[in-house]
Design an enzyme around this catalytic site. Structure first.
Site, PDB file in Angstrom:
ATOM      1  N   GLU A 161      81.545   2.289 -49.025  1.00  0.00           N
ATOM      2  CA  GLU A 161      81.574   1.964 -50.002  1.00  0.00           C
ATOM      3  C   GLU A 161      80.253   1.044 -50.388  1.00  0.00           C
ATOM      4  OE1 GLU A 161      85.058   0.048 -51.391  1.00  0.00           O
ATOM      5  OE2 GLU A 161      86.119   2.101 -51.837  1.00  0.00           O
ATOM      6  N   GLU A 320      89.532   7.990 -50.515  1.00  0.00           N
ATOM      7  CA  GLU A 320      90.578   6.788 -50.442  1.00  0.00           C
ATOM      8  C   GLU A 320      91.383   6.589 -51.867  1.00  0.00           C
ATOM      9  OE1 GLU A 320      89.284   2.816 -49.974  1.00  0.00           O
ATOM     10  OE2 GLU A 320      87.787   3.286 -48.175  1.00  0.00           O
TER      11      GLU A 320
HETATM   12  C1  GLA Z   1      88.201  -0.164 -50.415  1.00  0.00           C
HETATM   13  C2  GLA Z   1      87.601  -0.202 -48.963  1.00  0.00           C
HETATM   14  C3  GLA Z   1      88.779  -0.088 -47.936  1.00  0.00           C
HETATM   15  C4  GLA Z   1      89.857  -0.907 -48.611  1.00  0.00           C
HETATM   16  C5  GLA Z   1      90.348  -0.499 -49.805  1.00  0.00           C
HETATM   17  C6  GLA Z   1      91.365  -1.302 -50.314  1.00  0.00           C
HETATM   18  O1  GLA Z   1      88.374   1.209 -50.783  1.00  0.00           O
HETATM   19  O2  GLA Z   1      86.916   1.042 -48.754  1.00  0.00           O
HETATM   20  O3  GLA Z   1      88.250  -0.506 -46.765  1.00  0.00           O
HETATM   21  O4  GLA Z   1      89.532  -2.199 -48.387  1.00  0.00           O
HETATM   22  O5  GLA Z   1      89.249  -0.834 -50.536  1.00  0.00           O
HETATM   23  O6  GLA Z   1      92.001  -1.082 -51.723  1.00  0.00           O
END
Ligand code: GLA
Ligand code: GLA
Length: 664
Positions: A161, A320
């Site tokens: 991210e 995710e």
């Molecule tokens: C982000 C991060 C993850 C986790 C999620 C929680 O997407 O990439 O590591 O922290 O948020 O929602």
């Protein structure tokens, strides 16, 4: 252009084994090894076939500058492989270890007030730090050399991210890189002075060395907007440089392994211009978390739709999302029955060929201990885990969908990060203007009318649509107005809104009246902005109500029609919504914020006149979202009640509350 067509990208699973990837972020380092066996057993039971591993493992893999410990990761990689679970392996560079920041505090970001971003959370690194880059690439090389040929490895997951916590860095390293970036863009300080209008407030630069990132200039001081806009562009590019550096090394060491990173095409994330990132990865991956509220599902669909179009309509990877509540919203709401599957399948409907969650097993401690997971604190004997297993079975049944491209709609919403940045940057006529919310309201209106619409980046090939809506197209660089005009003359139908056409790419106002660059196309002219106060409403004569904005519109072309007038307020009696015929197309303007309901009233007429109609029978419009991937039509129940979809399904079929079915 469908079915098994993964040629353009290097997809993490072989097309021969057509399936939808199903998995999670897996963080085994948070658990003792005996739990790992339970993990893989439960993963198999649920039907997982892939995990993302090592995302936050740097400190465990490299506990000191010259100390490496791969034994645990070897064991996990082997264990997963023995259980037929593939690995999307992180390069591990997302969060630097303490030994590194202790030895090299100069890798820590600095905020605009000069405060150091200290270790203690994650992602505390400067994208432009040569020291960080060197250490990160050392880890990347070690990972690639160790696991590049491991049979479990199917993809590289670069960092994590990008820009989630380190999007903006105002450090000296950033200042140096910003100057280089500006030099490449403007070539001379004279050109930069023009672009930044530095004649205002004695801001003229005579040497590149004088230029700084837009650091804190004092409360209410109104720093140079063009400088800040360029800093936003630079910051997105600086992160991209880091992505490229890791990716290029991986391509050199393991050319056969595809490389991705997880985007954050989601409600509140705007730091990264993904339209300029999508071409950098072998396949597009996204993370998405639902924003609770009445437009939660629409926002999910909007984000998935945009992600699919960033991927050029090709399949993409949902890296995710959550099985239930997150832990970072003010109030973290658990998902209701059916929502886990519905949310996942809505992503699939918009082109996701992978459904993965953060995370596999809910943490017992640490910052994310209240974040839901596939295996919750309560264990596998839970509704959440049963829903996970059911989803695994559903995705197995949907293997036939994998590889199918999105089928373009006839209408599109154009989405532009630069207009988002520029429209919401001070100074502005009203700080109540919200770019993404306006775009989402138009999307909800399309859904309510049962009309399929794509959400597509502005630089895409949108001329193929019959109707394009460009909400809050605040920034219109030279050339774009002409492109829109050519499109409209050739029969395309353009719709835009208040606060559009105002500035060029340097944030310079297009002179001659608003909406600036779009005056001729729209056949209107506005002399002064007329934003509304919070308690002001402007009623329209079509029964809708405007807030936030209004315009005092003069018609400049006798052909421009008035579709709705203001009935109350300062502009009473004057045009509120206009439409100018152009050749065989048209250009319409909506001068106030109508909200999704009000937009639908206007859109119904505009779409009808553009010949764009719903593909759903009248009784399903609004109740069901239709998304199409080649021969596969997804019907998503947007309501909490059963909906009879027999007319579309071809057989007697009741779609349960929040349920999704796929019909041919
Ligand atoms: C982000 C991060 C993850 C986790 C999620 C929680 O997407 O990439 O590591 O922290 O948020 O929602
Ligand atoms: C002050 C300043 C001017 C101008 C105005 C704008 O009066 O002296 O330079 O910025 O505010 O309101």
């Amino acid at each position: 252009m469908q079915d098994q067509d993964h040629r353009w990208l290097r997809w993490p699973t072989e097309p021969a084994r057509r399936r939808i990837a199903f998995g999670a972020d897996y963080n085994p380092e948070q658990w003792p090894p005996h739990v790992w066996d339970d993990d893989v057993r439960a993963m198999r039971a649920a039907g997982l076939n892939i995990v993302s591993l090592g995302i936050f493992s740097w400190a465990r893999i490299q506990p000191g500058a010259d100390v490496w410990d791969f034994t645990w990761l070897d064991e996990v990689m082997d264990l997963l492989h023995a259980n037929s679970i593939a690995v999307d392996l992180a390069t591990g560079t997302a969060s630097p270890p303490h030994w590194l920041t202790t030895k090299h505090p100069e890798i820590l970001p600095v905020d605009h007030e000069g405060r150091t971003v200290w270790p203690g959370a994650r992602q505390h690194w400067r994208p432009t730090s040569p020291v960080f880059r060197e250490h990160a690439l050392r880890l990347v090389r070690a990972m690639a050399e160790r696991y590049g040929r491991h049979p479990a490895l199917v993809a590289w997951h670069v960092s994590n991210e990008f820009g989630c916590h380190n999007a903006y860095d105002y450090s000296d390293a950033a200042a140096a890189a910003f100057r280089d970036w500006l030099r490449a863009r403007y070539r001379s300080t004279a050109a930069l002075n023009r672009a930044w209008t530095t004649a205002v407030w004695s801001q003229r630069y005579s040497d590149w060395a004088e230029i700084l990132p837009p650091r804190w200039t004092g409360a209410g001081s109104q720093p140079n907007p063009a400088q800040r806009l360029d800093f936003l562009r630079f910051s997105s590019d600086a992160l991209r440089e880091h992505l490229r550096a890791e990716r290029d090394l991986l391509r050199e060491l393991t050319p056969e392994v595809p490389v991705t990173t997880n985007f954050m095409v989601a409600a509140s994330v705007r730091a990264v211009d993904y339209a300029r990132w999508a071409g950098e990865v072998d396949f597009v991956a996204n993370d998405h978390y639902v924003v609770p509220g009445p437009q939660g599902l629409d926002e999910l669909s909007f984000s998935a739709n945009l992600t699919g179009n960033l991927a050029g309509g090709r399949p993409w990877f949902l890296m995710e999302h959550s099985t239930s509540a997150v832990s970072w919203q003010p109030i973290n709401v658990a998902k209701r029955p059916g929502e886990l599957a519905r949310d996942s399948l809505t992503h699939v409907a918009h082109g996701a060929d992978a459904v993965c969650f953060f995370q596999w097993r809910q943490s017992a401690g640490g910052a994310e201990k209240y974040h839901s997971a596939m295996v919750p604190h309560a264990g596998t004997d839970t509704a959440v885990f049963r829903a996970v297993c059911e989803l695994g079975a559903t995705l197995r049944d949907l293997a036939r969908v994998a590889g199918a491209h999105r089928t373009p709609a006839r209408a599109a919403i154009l989405f532009d990060w630069e207009s988002w940045w520029a429209a919401e940057q001070d100074p502005r006529p009203s700080d109540r203007v919200r770019y993404r919310q306006e775009a989402l309201d138009w999307y909800t209106a399309f859904l309510d009318l049962g009309i399929r619409a794509d959400v597509t980046p502005l630089d895409a090939d949108w001329e193929r649509y019959d109707l394009v809506v460009a909400p809050l197209l605040h920034m219109v660089p030279g050339g774009l107005a002409a492109r829109l005009t050519v499109y409209a003359i050739a029969g395309g139908h353009v719709v835009t809104t208040y606060c559009s056409g105002i500035v060029d790419e340097h944030d310079h106002v297009w002179l001659g009246g608003y909406p600036g660059a779009l005056c001729d196309l729209l056949g209107i002219r506005i002399e002064e902005f007329a934003p509304l106060l919070d308690d002001e409403r402007a009623e329209l004569d079509n029964g809708t109500t405007g807030t936030v904005w209004s315009d005092r519109i003069d018609l400049t072309d006798p052909a421009t029609e008035v579709l709705a007038r203001y009935r109350t307020g300062e502009q009473a009696g004057r045009p509120a919504v206009t439409r100018r015929p152009t050749g065989s197309g048209s250009a319409a303007y909506v001068s106030t914020r109508l909200g999704a309901g009000g937009v639908a009233a206007i859109l119904d007429e505009l779409a009808g006149r553009a010949g764009v109609t719903s593909e759903l029978p009248p009784e399903l419009r609004g109740a069901v979202e239709l998304a199409v991937r080649g021969p596969h039509r997804f019907l998503i129940n947007r309501t909490d009640r059963p909906v009879d979809v027999s007319a579309v399904a071809g057989a007697a079929t009741i779609l349960g509350p929040r349920a999704v079915i796929v019909v041919r």
